[in-house]
Design an enzyme around this catalytic site. Sequence first.
Site, PDB file in Angstrom:
ATOM      1  CG  ASP A 265      -2.183   0.882   0.893  1.00 39.68           C
ATOM      2  OD1 ASP A 265      -2.100   1.715  -0.031  1.00 39.68           O
ATOM      3  OD2 ASP A 265      -3.215   0.758   1.585  1.00 39.68           O
TER       4      ASP A 265
HETATM    5  C1  NOJ Z   1      -3.905   3.948  -0.002  1.00 46.76           C
HETATM    6  C2  NOJ Z   1      -5.104   3.070   0.125  1.00 46.76           C
HETATM    7  O1  NOJ Z   1      -5.090   2.397   1.359  1.00 46.76           O
HETATM    8  C3  NOJ Z   1      -5.236   2.055  -0.985  1.00 46.76           C
HETATM    9  O2  NOJ Z   1      -6.479   1.430  -0.872  1.00 46.76           O
HETATM   10  C4  NOJ Z   1      -5.049   2.687  -2.323  1.00 46.76           C
HETATM   11  O3  NOJ Z   1      -5.204   1.720  -3.338  1.00 46.76           O
HETATM   12  C5  NOJ Z   1      -3.677   3.333  -2.363  1.00 46.76           C
HETATM   13  N1  NOJ Z   1      -3.594   4.357  -1.348  1.00 46.76           N
HETATM   14  C6  NOJ Z   1      -3.345   3.934  -3.712  1.00 46.76           C
HETATM   15  O4  NOJ Z   1      -4.026   5.118  -3.897  1.00 46.76           O
END
Ligand code: NOJ
Length: 745
Positions: A265
Amino acid sequence: MREEKLQELLNSLSMTEKIGQLVQVPGPVLEAQGQELGIRDDLGISEEIIRNVGSTLNVVGADQIRRVQKAYLEKSRHKIPLLFMADIIYGFRTVFPIPLALGCTFDPKLLKELCAATSEESVAAGAQVTFSPMADLVRDARWGRCLESTGEDPYMNGRYAAAMVEGFQEGLQEERAGKGMASCVKHFAAYGAPEGGRDYNTVDMSERRLRQEYLPSYKAGVEAGCEMIMTSFNTVDGIPSTGNKWLMDDVLRKEWGFEGVVITDYAAIAELIAHGVAQDAKEAARLAMEAGVDIDMCTGCYANNLEALIREGAIDEAWLDRAVMRVLRLKNKLGLFEDPFRGADAAREKEVFLAPGHRALAREAAVKSMVLLENKEELLPLSGEDFRGGKKIALIGPFADNRDALGMWAIHGDKSAVVTVKQALSEMLAPESLACAEGCETLLEEDYTDLTAVYAQTGKSAWNPEKRKEEMERALALAAESDVAVLALGESEIQGGEGGSRTKLTIPGDQMDLLRRVRKCAKKVAVLLFCARPLVLDEVKELSDALLLVWYPGTEGGHAVCDVLFGSREPEGRLSMSFPRSVGQMPLYYNAFSTGRPYDGRTPIRFFSRYTDCANTPLYPYGYGLSYHRAAYGPVRLDSRTLNREGEITVSVEITNESGRAGVETAQLYIRDVTGSVVRPVKELKGVCKVFLEAGEKKTVSFRITEDMLRFYGKELRYESEPGKFRVTIAPDSSREPEEEFVLV
Ligand code: NOJ
């Protein structure tokens, strides 16, 4: 490209070129526009790595993607195309209801269809991978990301996750370039269980609970063939997922046989330092690499440290090769070596964005996800004839004509295409039958810590006291003149989604005051509730004649609301999450364990597992929802009281539509394992059947029960069933106690 060719390509790459494949950068690094939803440090990565990065995120649009890909390839020695990934969560330009609402449809096939439609729009816009579905199980409504989950039930979440993966990836294998996009299941694992409902907070639970309740939905996504998995921000047994070898390697790769790409993430490798398991970026990179994480999203940890780690012998170059090969295979599967612009086509964007078929699907999904919570004296459906013949609706509230009601993650959605409730009602009613007023703002400063900063960024400002008074009075005057006041109330978009945790589960601002005052002057009050999570609705329940939960209903929300208000469709949704009586009940879920002192809800003695100021039960249970038709469930029947391991038994119930209106029942099969080597939940959903009944019609609904449905992680953490007594019911929601008994021998 054949596997041997890919291997040759890998062998021809320099160390920097290989590392580049594992680095994902945000759009601005590649001179592209792309939304950045997260906090990151300056990446501090070299020009050489930037020339060789493997992927980017949230850069979309056919023209932009063609431009960025072309510029990238011109500078690239081996011409390995960039991979474009994006957060396409519940629709691209056409926005569907939020996943928590979709969870209320109990219709995985519908989710598959709308993910396929989403894929069609996204592929035309050049996206190749979507960071969806979010398969996190949720039990705490304080967490803002409940909105992205399909709910609190492991069985349904697994079915939805699989359906979504299949929908997004439809056509990916057969047709190569141009159809379907790769799906990334997230956030592995258990991100939906942060302590206190506070985003990014600690998750800590037994391995048994993790395996039994939280892991099955990710596993279902893997079994459905998802190409990617995203790590979660949280810890699992004290070790952050992104550096958790047990989770990523032992469970995901070895036990489940996942061969696709694992991505972190946002900035999660660097966060290993803040978590306190790595002292610097280098150690963080080593931990992630050891765990088997392939792509580093938006940090410089891999870019700046892998080479040194390999040279020092701290990590094996073979691990790097393995990770790079996975990325290359995905690019190959998507056909990027043959066509690096895969599907990105401005003319096609025009054809498929908001295509009539997609809008129709959005309307259907919204109807099927709305949950009718109250309908006193059958206020709904309203009669269209009455309102075309002189009766008046006062449509009041901040969501009456609000295009900002898509939910935080509709980041590529086209807000201008949203049909509001006001717009849809105006299409069907004469101007003299419809009056509209906002009444109040959605949010006040006391509801949202950073509201002043948000206003400063968006150029908006709060209403002054005179305006607050005037708008309220105008709304009350309209309500007093109406036959029905329809109040469109709810949470602000910014209160939910990522980073949108709350300690209060109220309808914010002056909205409750508005409702109380309208109640005093209006003949009838129907509330439309827009929200991203379960709220505490005890007072709303008392004050409204009808209460329709519409969630954030998407592009076609207004039309779907009208369909349901006027009864051309009945509300079909059944709750995907329990609605609490009080925020203090969190976490709240139907499939809880029995305690040693279960409370029967009546005995006036304190020494039971109970609250002294609130019932244990939810206000509205999981699976609950009213309809316009009325059905009665007969007693549950079993064709045998003994289940043999290789055999099956059939459980059935007769459902009678006792009303003069046809409708759909969502019959739910719940089973309780009465005694086990470990404590078992008081009930678990094991099957669902949606059945259509004509007015007055009777139908028998049956489910087969087989031994595999009764398995769980017992004392030795083996997934198997144990002989003994089980209870079973088929019910319209989760509140009914399993009644009939059978024995597994
Ligand atoms: C953080 C989020 O937790 C995740 O769900 C997302 O896909 C990513 N950022 C990318 O934007």
